[in-house]
Scaffold this motif. Sequence first.
Motif, PDB file in Angstrom:
ATOM      1  N   ASP A 201       2.047 -58.727 -99.000  1.00  0.00           N
ATOM      2  CA  ASP A 201       3.040 -59.618 -99.594  1.00  0.00           C
ATOM      3  C   ASP A 201       2.798 -59.757-101.100  1.00  0.00           C
ATOM      4  O   ASP A 201       1.701 -60.112-101.532  1.00  0.00           O
ATOM      5  CB  ASP A 201       2.967 -61.000 -98.950  1.00  0.00           C
ATOM      6  N   GLY A 202       3.828 -59.467-101.885  1.00  0.00           N
ATOM      7  CA  GLY A 202       3.749 -59.625-103.332  1.00  0.00           C
ATOM      8  C   GLY A 202       3.187 -58.436-104.079  1.00  0.00           C
ATOM      9  O   GLY A 202       3.221 -58.398-105.309  1.00  0.00           O
ATOM     10  N   PHE A 203       2.664 -57.420-103.367  1.00  0.00           N
ATOM     11  CA  PHE A 203       2.054 -56.264-104.017  1.00  0.00           C
ATOM     12  C   PHE A 203       3.097 -55.206-104.371  1.00  0.00           C
ATOM     13  O   PHE A 203       4.046 -54.960-103.612  1.00  0.00           O
ATOM     14  CB  PHE A 203       1.002 -55.618-103.111  1.00  0.00           C
ATOM     15  N   SER A 204       2.900 -54.566-105.510  1.00  0.00           N
ATOM     16  CA  SER A 204       3.610 -53.339-105.836  1.00  0.00           C
ATOM     17  C   SER A 204       2.671 -52.182-105.503  1.00  0.00           C
ATOM     18  O   SER A 204       1.489 -52.225-105.858  1.00  0.00           O
ATOM     19  CB  SER A 204       3.976 -53.283-107.321  1.00  0.00           C
ATOM     20  N   VAL A 205       3.186 -51.169-104.817  1.00  0.00           N
ATOM     21  CA  VAL A 205       2.349 -50.049-104.396  1.00  0.00           C
ATOM     22  C   VAL A 205       2.917 -48.755-104.974  1.00  0.00           C
ATOM     23  O   VAL A 205       4.122 -48.495-104.869  1.00  0.00           O
ATOM     24  CB  VAL A 205       2.278 -49.943-102.859  1.00  0.00           C
ATOM     25  N   LEU A 206       2.052 -47.961-105.582  1.00  0.00           N
ATOM     26  CA  LEU A 206       2.431 -46.647-106.097  1.00  0.00           C
ATOM     27  C   LEU A 206       1.662 -45.589-105.324  1.00  0.00           C
ATOM     28  O   LEU A 206       0.432 -45.640-105.233  1.00  0.00           O
ATOM     29  CB  LEU A 206       2.116 -46.536-107.587  1.00  0.00           C
ATOM     30  N   LEU A 207       2.368 -44.630-104.731  1.00  0.00           N
ATOM     31  CA  LEU A 207       1.766 -43.573-103.924  1.00  0.00           C
ATOM     32  C   LEU A 207       1.693 -42.289-104.737  1.00  0.00           C
ATOM     33  O   LEU A 207       2.695 -41.829-105.285  1.00  0.00           O
ATOM     34  CB  LEU A 207       2.590 -43.361-102.658  1.00  0.00           C
ATOM     35  N   VAL A 208       0.511 -41.686-104.784  1.00  0.00           N
ATOM     36  CA  VAL A 208       0.284 -40.479-105.572  1.00  0.00           C
ATOM     37  C   VAL A 208      -0.287 -39.381-104.680  1.00  0.00           C
ATOM     38  O   VAL A 208      -1.263 -39.600-103.970  1.00  0.00           O
ATOM     39  CB  VAL A 208      -0.712 -40.752-106.731  1.00  0.00           C
ATOM     40  N   GLY A 209       0.332 -38.210-104.689  1.00  0.00           N
ATOM     41  CA  GLY A 209      -0.215 -37.059-103.967  1.00  0.00           C
ATOM     42  C   GLY A 209       0.173 -36.955-102.509  1.00  0.00           C
ATOM     43  O   GLY A 209      -0.378 -36.126-101.784  1.00  0.00           O
ATOM     44  N   LEU A 210       1.125 -37.750-102.034  1.00  0.00           N
ATOM     45  CA  LEU A 210       1.506 -37.700-100.620  1.00  0.00           C
ATOM     46  C   LEU A 210       1.979 -36.305-100.226  1.00  0.00           C
ATOM     47  O   LEU A 210       2.808 -35.696-100.899  1.00  0.00           O
ATOM     48  CB  LEU A 210       2.631 -38.696-100.335  1.00  0.00           C
ATOM     49  N   GLY A 211       1.432 -35.804 -99.122  1.00  0.00           N
ATOM     50  CA  GLY A 211       1.840 -34.497 -98.622  1.00  0.00           C
ATOM     51  C   GLY A 211       1.299 -33.335 -99.424  1.00  0.00           C
ATOM     52  O   GLY A 211       1.743 -32.197 -99.243  1.00  0.00           O
ATOM     53  N   LEU A 212       0.324 -33.597-100.286  1.00  0.00           N
ATOM     54  CA  LEU A 212      -0.263 -32.527-101.098  1.00  0.00           C
ATOM     55  C   LEU A 212      -1.756 -32.436-100.810  1.00  0.00           C
ATOM     56  O   LEU A 212      -2.587 -32.849-101.613  1.00  0.00           O
ATOM     57  CB  LEU A 212      -0.021 -32.803-102.590  1.00  0.00           C
ATOM     58  N   PRO A 213      -2.123 -31.912 -99.631  1.00  0.00           N
ATOM     59  CA  PRO A 213      -3.544 -31.850 -99.272  1.00  0.00           C
ATOM     60  C   PRO A 213      -4.306 -30.909-100.182  1.00  0.00           C
ATOM     61  O   PRO A 213      -3.794 -29.864-100.578  1.00  0.00           O
ATOM     62  CB  PRO A 213      -3.528 -31.336 -97.827  1.00  0.00           C
ATOM     63  N   ALA A 214      -5.514 -31.297-100.528  1.00  0.00           N
ATOM     64  CA  ALA A 214      -6.352 -30.459-101.375  1.00  0.00           C
ATOM     65  C   ALA A 214      -6.987 -29.350-100.551  1.00  0.00           C
ATOM     66  O   ALA A 214      -7.249 -29.502 -99.367  1.00  0.00           O
ATOM     67  CB  ALA A 214      -7.440 -31.312-102.028  1.00  0.00           C
ATOM     68  N   GLY A 215      -7.241 -28.229-101.191  1.00  0.00           N
ATOM     69  CA  GLY A 215      -7.905 -27.132-100.505  1.00  0.00           C
ATOM     70  C   GLY A 215      -7.064 -26.496 -99.423  1.00  0.00           C
ATOM     71  O   GLY A 215      -7.575 -25.739 -98.615  1.00  0.00           O
ATOM     72  N   GLN A 216      -5.769 -26.784 -99.395  1.00  0.00           N
ATOM     73  CA  GLN A 216      -4.866 -26.221 -98.398  1.00  0.00           C
ATOM     74  C   GLN A 216      -5.415 -26.435 -96.987  1.00  0.00           C
ATOM     75  O   GLN A 216      -5.351 -25.565 -96.130  1.00  0.00           O
ATOM     76  CB  GLN A 216      -4.642 -24.734 -98.661  1.00  0.00           C
ATOM     77  N   SER A 217      -5.942 -27.635 -96.746  1.00  0.00           N
ATOM     78  CA  SER A 217      -6.544 -27.905 -95.440  1.00  0.00           C
ATOM     79  C   SER A 217      -5.510 -28.118 -94.352  1.00  0.00           C
ATOM     80  O   SER A 217      -5.824 -28.034 -93.185  1.00  0.00           O
ATOM     81  CB  SER A 217      -7.444 -29.142 -95.530  1.00  0.00           C
TER      82      SER A 217
END
Length: 408
Positions: A201-217
């Motif tokens: 409640d009351g938070f602003s959330v910024l999502l970074v890198g969703l769906g971009l797994p590192a190392g092609q895992s």
Amino acid sequence: MVAAVAMAMVWTAISLGRSPETTETASGQSGATAECSDPGGSVQGSQESGQTVVLIDRSASAQTSAVYAKAVDPMLRSAVMEGRTVWVAGFDASATVLEADRAVTAVVGNNNNRIHARAEALKCLRHWASAQTAAKAANSDVLGALAWASTTASGVSPKIILSSDGLSNTGCVDLNLLSRAESPATVAARCQATQELPELDGFSVLLVGLGLPAGQSSVVRDGDRQWLIEFWKGLLTAAGARSVEVATDQDKVSFQAERPPSTPTDVDVALPQIARTETGSTSTVSLNDRMLFLTGSSELGPTAEDALGQVLSDLREVDGTVAEVTGHTDSRGTPRSNELLSQARAQSVSAYLKDQGYPATRIRGAGETEPDPECLEKDAPKEELAARQACNRRVEVVITFGQPQGGR
């Protein structure tokens, strides 16, 4: 005379449980380096400036040469310039420890002191962010990290920046157990019932890198990534977030790098899919088995009606008919058992569509003989095999167009 202004950095090791019982303060570890120690002056921050918590996923699927840390650098800079108190925390699925560092940005004093203090704060924040690259446990407890952040940040307009591929594989948001037909609100209600849903409640959330797994895992297609983005936006909105935004990723390749040795191995995540392919006067709708059936079963499960409802919507939109229903499996099991299971699943789907007024012209079970071209299991890297097998477990419905009603 204007008082000199300074900044303080504190390193803490905090339990990752929903309600931490112990808090241990440590010095000389992690972020508490000679470069980032308290210069000894008085801290003069501002509650009005608010607080920002930066969460960096260091699990195996995300953990690589600090690319997830680098992705949040512009956000760190903005938070410091706004005079916010900034927390940087690395998380995985450890049940015992979440590492966190804090910089209180000076906002009072003469201009030169403020500039110097903010430069020092940014330097330390960058150092701490880049240090969050060593996973202490396999898998990724995203909701646990968010719950910690929600009880840590305070002040005006608190913010959370989550740098993660979003391929959660723990608890109520284990994506290996979800169906794409389930709405984020349904998942949120289940998480709330198990006391795993953070209160945002009351938070602003910024999502970074969703769906971009590192190392092609993991294999994440563009359509799957869009579903993943909408899933997390919906889930966090249901958790009460004031706003949920997704950072624009200018260069997806920047997230693809070699995984360092001795990293704990995550459980791979296979996203549930609905894919559509149009050729001439036909459309093929492919539904992941997890949306339709329980494991090893040909009986339609609780989410099948919602999934097949999307097929019915396609049929009605184009005034179509069902030309063929084909079941597919992965390469596990014997050819005969795979053929029988895929045939039985095709018949179950066909029976449902027939009851809705759309009988199929042809029903067949292909077993493992017709794998998805993008999900070939032969010679697949070990870390990608589970996702490719899940991709091949599907039912395909071929629709022949009639007279389109309103276009597609």
